[in-house]
Motif scaffolding. Structure first.
Motif, PDB file in Angstrom:
ATOM      1  N   THR B   4       0.833  -1.205   0.000  1.00 27.20           N
ATOM      2  CA  THR B   4       0.000   0.000   0.000  1.00 27.20           C
ATOM      3  C   THR B   4       0.867   1.255   0.000  1.00 27.20           C
ATOM      4  OG1 THR B   4      -1.162  -1.302   1.633  1.00 27.20           O
ATOM      5  CG2 THR B   4      -2.088   0.837   1.079  1.00 27.20           C
ATOM      6  N   GLN B  99      -8.580   7.836  -0.596  1.00 31.70           N
ATOM      7  CA  GLN B  99      -8.851   6.404  -0.729  1.00 31.70           C
ATOM      8  C   GLN B  99      -9.595   6.094  -2.023  1.00 31.70           C
ATOM      9  OE1 GLN B  99      -7.702   4.276   1.825  1.00 31.70           O
ATOM     10  NE2 GLN B  99      -7.999   2.884   0.108  1.00 31.70           N
ATOM     11  N   ALA B 103      -8.684   3.654  -5.205  1.00 34.22           N
ATOM     12  CA  ALA B 103      -9.566   2.548  -5.600  1.00 34.22           C
ATOM     13  C   ALA B 103      -9.974   2.656  -7.070  1.00 34.22           C
ATOM     14  CB  ALA B 103     -10.804   2.523  -4.703  1.00 34.22           C
ATOM     15  N   VAL B 110     -15.433  -0.314  -3.381  1.00 38.22           N
ATOM     16  CA  VAL B 110     -15.288   0.253  -2.046  1.00 38.22           C
ATOM     17  C   VAL B 110     -16.588   0.073  -1.265  1.00 38.22           C
ATOM     18  CG1 VAL B 110     -13.527   1.969  -2.651  1.00 38.22           C
ATOM     19  CG2 VAL B 110     -15.944   2.548  -2.913  1.00 38.22           C
ATOM     20  N   PHE B 112     -18.650   1.805   2.244  1.00 38.05           N
ATOM     21  CA  PHE B 112     -18.657   2.870   3.252  1.00 38.05           C
ATOM     22  C   PHE B 112     -20.056   3.058   3.802  1.00 38.05           C
ATOM     23  CE2 PHE B 112     -18.771   4.683  -1.055  1.00 38.05           C
ATOM     24  CZ  PHE B 112     -19.989   5.361  -1.049  1.00 38.05           C
ATOM     25  N   ARG B 123     -24.952   1.030   4.718  1.00 36.82           N
ATOM     26  CA  ARG B 123     -23.685   0.664   4.107  1.00 36.82           C
ATOM     27  C   ARG B 123     -23.868   0.554   2.590  1.00 36.82           C
ATOM     28  NH1 ARG B 123     -18.823  -2.445   5.110  1.00 36.82           N
ATOM     29  NH2 ARG B 123     -18.613  -4.026   3.489  1.00 36.82           N
ATOM     30  N   ARG B 125     -22.024  -0.419  -1.195  1.00 38.59           N
ATOM     31  CA  ARG B 125     -20.907  -1.020  -1.938  1.00 38.59           C
ATOM     32  C   ARG B 125     -20.924  -0.429  -3.328  1.00 38.59           C
ATOM     33  NH1 ARG B 125     -18.623  -6.637  -0.934  1.00 38.59           N
ATOM     34  NH2 ARG B 125     -18.378  -6.652  -3.178  1.00 38.59           N
ATOM     35  N   PRO B 161     -14.489   5.381   7.632  1.00 39.94           N
ATOM     36  CA  PRO B 161     -13.532   5.170   6.547  1.00 39.94           C
ATOM     37  C   PRO B 161     -14.163   4.555   5.299  1.00 39.94           C
ATOM     38  CG  PRO B 161     -13.272   3.474   8.208  1.00 39.94           C
ATOM     39  CD  PRO B 161     -14.320   4.424   8.721  1.00 39.94           C
ATOM     40  N   VAL B 162     -13.499   4.826   4.146  1.00 41.29           N
ATOM     41  CA  VAL B 162     -13.844   4.160   2.889  1.00 41.29           C
ATOM     42  C   VAL B 162     -12.915   2.962   2.776  1.00 41.29           C
ATOM     43  CG1 VAL B 162     -13.786   4.376   0.379  1.00 41.29           C
ATOM     44  CG2 VAL B 162     -14.580   6.291   1.782  1.00 41.29           C
ATOM     45  N   LYS B 163     -13.480   1.762   2.631  1.00 45.35           N
ATOM     46  CA  LYS B 163     -12.633   0.564   2.573  1.00 45.35           C
ATOM     47  C   LYS B 163     -12.672  -0.025   1.170  1.00 45.35           C
ATOM     48  CE  LYS B 163     -12.741  -0.862   7.365  1.00 45.35           C
ATOM     49  NZ  LYS B 163     -13.980  -0.719   8.139  1.00 45.35           N
ATOM     50  N   ALA B 164     -11.490  -0.370   0.668  1.00 41.84           N
ATOM     51  CA  ALA B 164     -11.425  -1.084  -0.601  1.00 41.84           C
ATOM     52  C   ALA B 164     -11.757  -2.540  -0.313  1.00 41.84           C
ATOM     53  CB  ALA B 164     -10.035  -0.952  -1.207  1.00 41.84           C
ATOM     54  N   VAL B 165     -12.680  -3.115  -1.090  1.00 43.50           N
ATOM     55  CA  VAL B 165     -13.063  -4.513  -0.879  1.00 43.50           C
ATOM     56  C   VAL B 165     -12.976  -5.256  -2.221  1.00 43.50           C
ATOM     57  CG1 VAL B 165     -14.561  -4.085   1.115  1.00 43.50           C
ATOM     58  CG2 VAL B 165     -15.511  -3.908  -1.173  1.00 43.50           C
TER      59      VAL B 165
END
Lengths: 306, 264
Positions: B4, B99, B103, B110, B112, B123, B125, B161-165
């Motif tokens: 990262t 973020q 992505a 992502v 969030f 939530r 996606r 947070p914004v998460k990469a999935v």
């Protein structure tokens, strides 16, 4: 959170890259060029000196001229092929996104165009783009810039926040983009004070030969000094609407509501923001802010014929 | 140094996967893309770059911008810094942008938490396509996986947070994006009555549409009705919403609600 390691690594690579192109360079010049202290440059060169390729044998290390080092000059004798790395996606997006935003607001410096061209050549496109905002008249822009360069006053036809039209002579200092809108920071001879005027509210600008009497102030001309602290309780679903208020602290009160505390610099502006989320407001303190909010709401209702 | 952080530094890192098992077996760096191309910025251009970096002051992308300034300095000749009579200040930017840009680059989904005034927090996606700056605020345009449709999100409404999935390279970003997504809302034309010598910003954008007593009528195109409503509200009585009905109702209900709260 600041990533200091990454910042330092970027600078270490930058120093090698710079020395490869420009040859032996005094520590003082490197310090000025990279915006750090001379002592930091010395520490950076010492770190580079013991860095190198995997294997870490003597032949794998980046090397400097030791004699010149003692005289405060960095002279790279073996870079081991190390160079600066190109802009990351985030870096390119940050620079190009910001420049597009300044340009859309009508307050990008002339050199922005060539910078954008160079960056685009280096990284291609980026994933951040910008919507056009309210237009700034080109002739207004050029008269203001000429005034800033020559240090002469300009006569403006201006519509203020209360929508009053005035003619005023100003000494232009700086163009500032605040939250996507462009402003002129200036000394206003009519108000005899520093003023921040919205660029898209300037209907016309006429140059004069009158020289400026008041230089720019060091700090930003727009006032962020708070007059009082406000406490606003609102429905939780509208929390987003207060999250971007300058200096705001937000506390959850349970499942239903949140309470936001923030400084108010300009009650009229804050009242406008609150009016836009009025259906979600539960309470507003202090009374002075309630009065500002009520004044504005009454004006709107009177106009609607209620 | 983690993958990262390498990517954030600007080193293009590709995860190499085992063909049959789908396990990560390592990382590959493409050196031809990693090297900074020859770039010499003039002193005036470097001043423009620091102005651009100032724009992101206080949010994560600001750090990336300051790293970018070091890179710009790496290839440029030394010269005295130039002062520019320009500045930038933003109070509405968020940490989420950094973020999301990453992505989008990796074409990775992502997830969030997103708060909307109508339906509360949920939530989401999303396959991120673009970040759009509009009026000093940031929006994400992308494909909502659960709703199976493109959507626009205002980033100040992203909570946490914004998460990469999921996998990298999981989708393609469309070449062109539908104008109605820029930023969300159904475009239309409103009629606004304005006081003489008033509402000059609306006048500049709108088209004259006659008079109504003391008021001038304007037809104003909008992309987002909420933004136009806020503009009418901000004029505090110098403008009156005439059409569409939804705009008139929204202006009235906001002003009434404000009076109600202001009674204390």
């Amino acid at each position: 959170m600041a990533d200091r390691t990454l910042g330092r690594l970027t600078r270490l690579l930058g120093i090698v890259h710079y020395l490869e192109i420009h040859g032996a360079t005094p520590f003082t010049e490197l310090a000025d060029h990279f915006g750090v202290s001379e002592r930091q440059v010395r520490a950076d060169v010492e770190t580079l000196w013991v860095s190198g390729l995997p294997g870490h044998q003597y032949d794998d290390l980046i090397d400097f001229d030791g004699f010149l080092f003692d005289q405060g000059i960095a002279d790279l004798t073996n870079s081991q092929g190390v160079s600066q790395v190109s802009f990351s996606a985030r870096e390119a997006a940050a620079l190009m996104g910001a420049l597009s935003a300044l340009s859309a607001a009508g307050a990008a410096p002339a050199a922005s165009a060539s910078v954008m061209e160079k960056l685009r050549g280096a990284v291609g496109g980026v994933s951040v783009d910008v919507s056009a905002s309210s237009p700034v008249r080109d002739e207004v822009r050029s008269v203001l810039e000429a005034g800033m360069v020559t240090g002469t006053a300009v006569i403006l036809d201006y519509v203020d926040a209360q929508d009053r039209r005035t003619e005023r002579t100003v000494e232009p200092h700086r163009l500032v983009v605040i939250d996507g809108a462009a402003y002129l920071e200036c000394w206003c001879r009519r108000a005899e004070d520093h003023r921040t005027l919205r660029l898209d509210r300037i209907a016309s600008a006429v140059p004069t030969t009158s020289e400026v009497t008041h230089p720019p102030v060091d700090t930003h001309g727009f006032s962020l000094t708070q007059r009082y602290a406000a406490t606003v309780t609102l429905e939780r679903a509208a929390r987003w609407a207060v999250e971007d208020l300058p200096g705001v602290t937000i506390m959850a009160d349970g499942d239903e509501t949140v309470t936001a505390t923030f400084g108010v610099a300009n009650p009229g502006w804050t009242a406008g923001r609150l009016l836009a989320i009025a259906p979600h407001l539960v309470s507003v303190e202090p009374a002075a802010l309630r009065t500002a909010l009520a004044d504005r709401a009454r004006g709107v209702l009177a106009a609607q014929g209620d | 140094m983690t993958r990262t952080r390498l990517r954030r530094l600007g080193v293009p890192v590709v995860t190499v996967r085992h063909q049959a098992y789908g396990d990560d077996i390592g990382y590959r760096i493409d050196p031809s893309q990693a090297r900074l191309p020859a770039l010499d910025f003039t002193p005036a251009e470097r001043a423009v770059l620091s102005l651009a970096a100032d724009y992101w002051h206080g949010v994560t992308l600001g750090e990336d911008a300051s790293h970018a300034l070091i890179k710009a300095a790496s290839g440029s000749a030394h010269a005295a810094a130039e002062a520019l009579p320009f500045a930038a200040l933003s109070t509405r930017l968020t940490d989420a942008t950094a973020q999301l840009v990453e992505a989008i680059q990796a074409r990775q989904e992502v997830a969030f938490e997103y708060a909307s005034a109508s339906s509360g927090t949920a939530r989401r996606r999303v396959q991120p396509w673009r970040v759009r700056l509009s009026g000093g605020a940031e929006y994400l345009i992308g494909y909502d996986v659960d709703r199976d449709a493109p959507r626009t999100y205002r980033l100040s409404r992203v909570a946490g947070p914004v998460k990469a999935v999921g996998d990298q390279g999981a989708f393609d970003v469309p070449e062109s994006i539908d104008a109605s997504l820029m930023p969300s809302g159904t475009p239309g034309t409103a009629t606004i009555a304005v006081r003489p010598e008033a509402a000059h910003a609306l006048r500049a954008r709108g088209r004259a549409a006659g008079e109504d007593g003391d008021w001038d009528l304007l037809d104003v195109d909008y992309t987002h009705l909420d933004a136009l409503r806020d503009e009418v509200l901000a004029l505090g009585g110098a403008a009156r919403a005439v059409a569409p009905d939804a705009l008139v109702a929204a202006v009235r209900s906001h002003a009434r609600a404000a009076l109600e709260v202001a009674r204390g």
